[in-house]
Design a protein around this motif. Sequence first.
Motif, short mmCIF file in Angstrom:
data_model
loop_
_atom_site.label_atom_id
_atom_site.label_comp_id
_atom_site.label_asym_id
_atom_site.label_seq_id
_atom_site.Cartn_x
_atom_site.Cartn_y
_atom_site.Cartn_z
N VAL A 129 60.00 -4.22 -6.86
CA VAL A 129 59.67 -5.18 -5.80
C VAL A 129 60.85 -5.44 -4.88
O VAL A 129 60.71 -5.39 -3.64
CB VAL A 129 59.17 -6.51 -6.41
CG1 VAL A 129 58.89 -7.52 -5.30
CG2 VAL A 129 57.91 -6.27 -7.22
N LEU A 130 62.01 -5.73 -5.45
CA LEU A 130 63.17 -6.08 -4.63
C LEU A 130 63.58 -4.95 -3.69
O LEU A 130 63.66 -5.17 -2.47
CB LEU A 130 64.33 -6.51 -5.53
CG LEU A 130 65.63 -6.89 -4.80
CD1 LEU A 130 65.40 -8.07 -3.86
CD2 LEU A 130 66.72 -7.24 -5.81
N PRO A 131 63.83 -3.73 -4.17
CA PRO A 131 64.32 -2.70 -3.24
C PRO A 131 63.25 -2.10 -2.33
O PRO A 131 63.56 -1.70 -1.21
CB PRO A 131 64.90 -1.64 -4.18
CG PRO A 131 64.16 -1.81 -5.46
CD PRO A 131 63.85 -3.26 -5.57
N TYR A 132 62.00 -2.01 -2.81
CA TYR A 132 60.99 -1.27 -2.07
C TYR A 132 59.96 -2.15 -1.36
O TYR A 132 59.16 -1.63 -0.56
CB TYR A 132 60.26 -0.29 -3.00
CG TYR A 132 61.20 0.70 -3.64
CD1 TYR A 132 61.86 1.65 -2.86
CD2 TYR A 132 61.44 0.68 -5.01
CE1 TYR A 132 62.72 2.57 -3.43
CE2 TYR A 132 62.31 1.59 -5.60
CZ TYR A 132 62.96 2.53 -4.81
OH TYR A 132 63.82 3.42 -5.39
N VAL A 133 59.95 -3.43 -1.63
CA VAL A 133 58.99 -4.32 -0.99
C VAL A 133 59.71 -5.44 -0.23
O VAL A 133 59.53 -5.60 0.98
CB VAL A 133 58.00 -4.93 -2.01
CG1 VAL A 133 57.02 -5.87 -1.31
CG2 VAL A 133 57.25 -3.83 -2.74
N TRP A 134 60.51 -6.23 -0.93
CA TRP A 134 61.12 -7.39 -0.31
C TRP A 134 62.13 -7.03 0.77
O TRP A 134 62.12 -7.60 1.85
CB TRP A 134 61.77 -8.27 -1.38
CG TRP A 134 60.79 -9.17 -2.04
CD1 TRP A 134 59.43 -9.10 -1.95
CD2 TRP A 134 61.08 -10.28 -2.89
NE1 TRP A 134 58.85 -10.09 -2.70
CE2 TRP A 134 59.83 -10.83 -3.28
CE3 TRP A 134 62.25 -10.83 -3.37
CZ2 TRP A 134 59.76 -11.92 -4.12
CZ3 TRP A 134 62.16 -11.93 -4.21
CH2 TRP A 134 60.92 -12.47 -4.58
#
Length: 363
Positions: free
Chosen positions: A334-339
């Motif tokens: 989630v953190l690197p690829y979405v947020w």
Amino acid sequence: MYKISSYQLFVITFIFQLGTTVIFGFGAAADRDAWLAQLLSMCLGLLVILLYTTLMRMNPGLTLVQWFPAQFGRWIGVPIAFLYPLLFLYHVGRILGDVRDMVSTTILFNTPYLVIEGVFIIIIAYCAFGGIEIIGRLGEIIFPLVLLMFCIQVILLFSSGVMHINNLRPVLKDGWAPIWKVAFPGGMTQPFAESIVLSMFWTDTKHPEKVMKVTVLATIFSGLMIAFWDIQCISVFGGLFSHFLYPLYTLLGMISIGNFIENLQIFGVLYFFSTAFLKSTLTILSASKGFQQLTGMKNYRVLTIPASVIALILGMTMSKNISEHIYLHFLKIVLPYVWIPLLLVVPAILLIVTWFRQKVFKK
């Protein structure tokens, strides 16, 4: 249409940013310097807040999902805009997962996950159906309760004699590297960049010209409060702070005055429920309102129940346990690829495009 006051905007922004950070603590990877990591995260978060509020001022009268078609055109802007309501639904699912894991490991050990998440999402859907007016008034109720519990917690911890300021030392033992690693990008996105959810309601304020000032003040207030929670936890537990999954919940268990006032973990549960509840309700309402505006529907309320059902399904299926929920899904995916793309990169590109269209091309 009901318009929320500047005070209501302040309290819902403050409570939204506390969110689930209240119970999980912040910056454990920085060990005893977690409070410094939080302060640095707050400073970086303020830059992100300024980015969002600047976009709001450059697109007057428009919400988040309307910024992109206005600047990128319909064929590019609408598909990008649709990503945000979808992101909001996923985020509610994550909060439901947080609630499920916290409740099942602290107070309701044998309660089925579906019961915990189902009851929570029903209450959320009911309040979201009432709209921003209900949420604004809920914020006015929850805000003083959170401050009251915080003050009682501080007084009781000092009275218990369990806090030792020396546990904060040594400061910067490992330098700034671990602090920066916590603050960027994770610390500045959670909870500060998540406040992009609120941009769906900035047009519903009585004084839009005060949105930037109010949001910045709320961000500073919430950032300082989270930092002070870290200071309390570290002053009691020292280096062990980084090993607790729910440090605030554990911290409240240390209160003991005259063998009479003890085991106040219920404060931790109340903190978590109140802030997670308001954050989830705002996010569900943002998702419903976003889909309504993008599809041209007349009313967002018909979308509240389907959105809540989807969020419940996501909350039940996205992870099997707390380790998978946090360390695999969030940190690795989630953190690197979405947020980072949706909360930092895309808004920054939008700001540049908006500036060029309004300043350079106009000339």
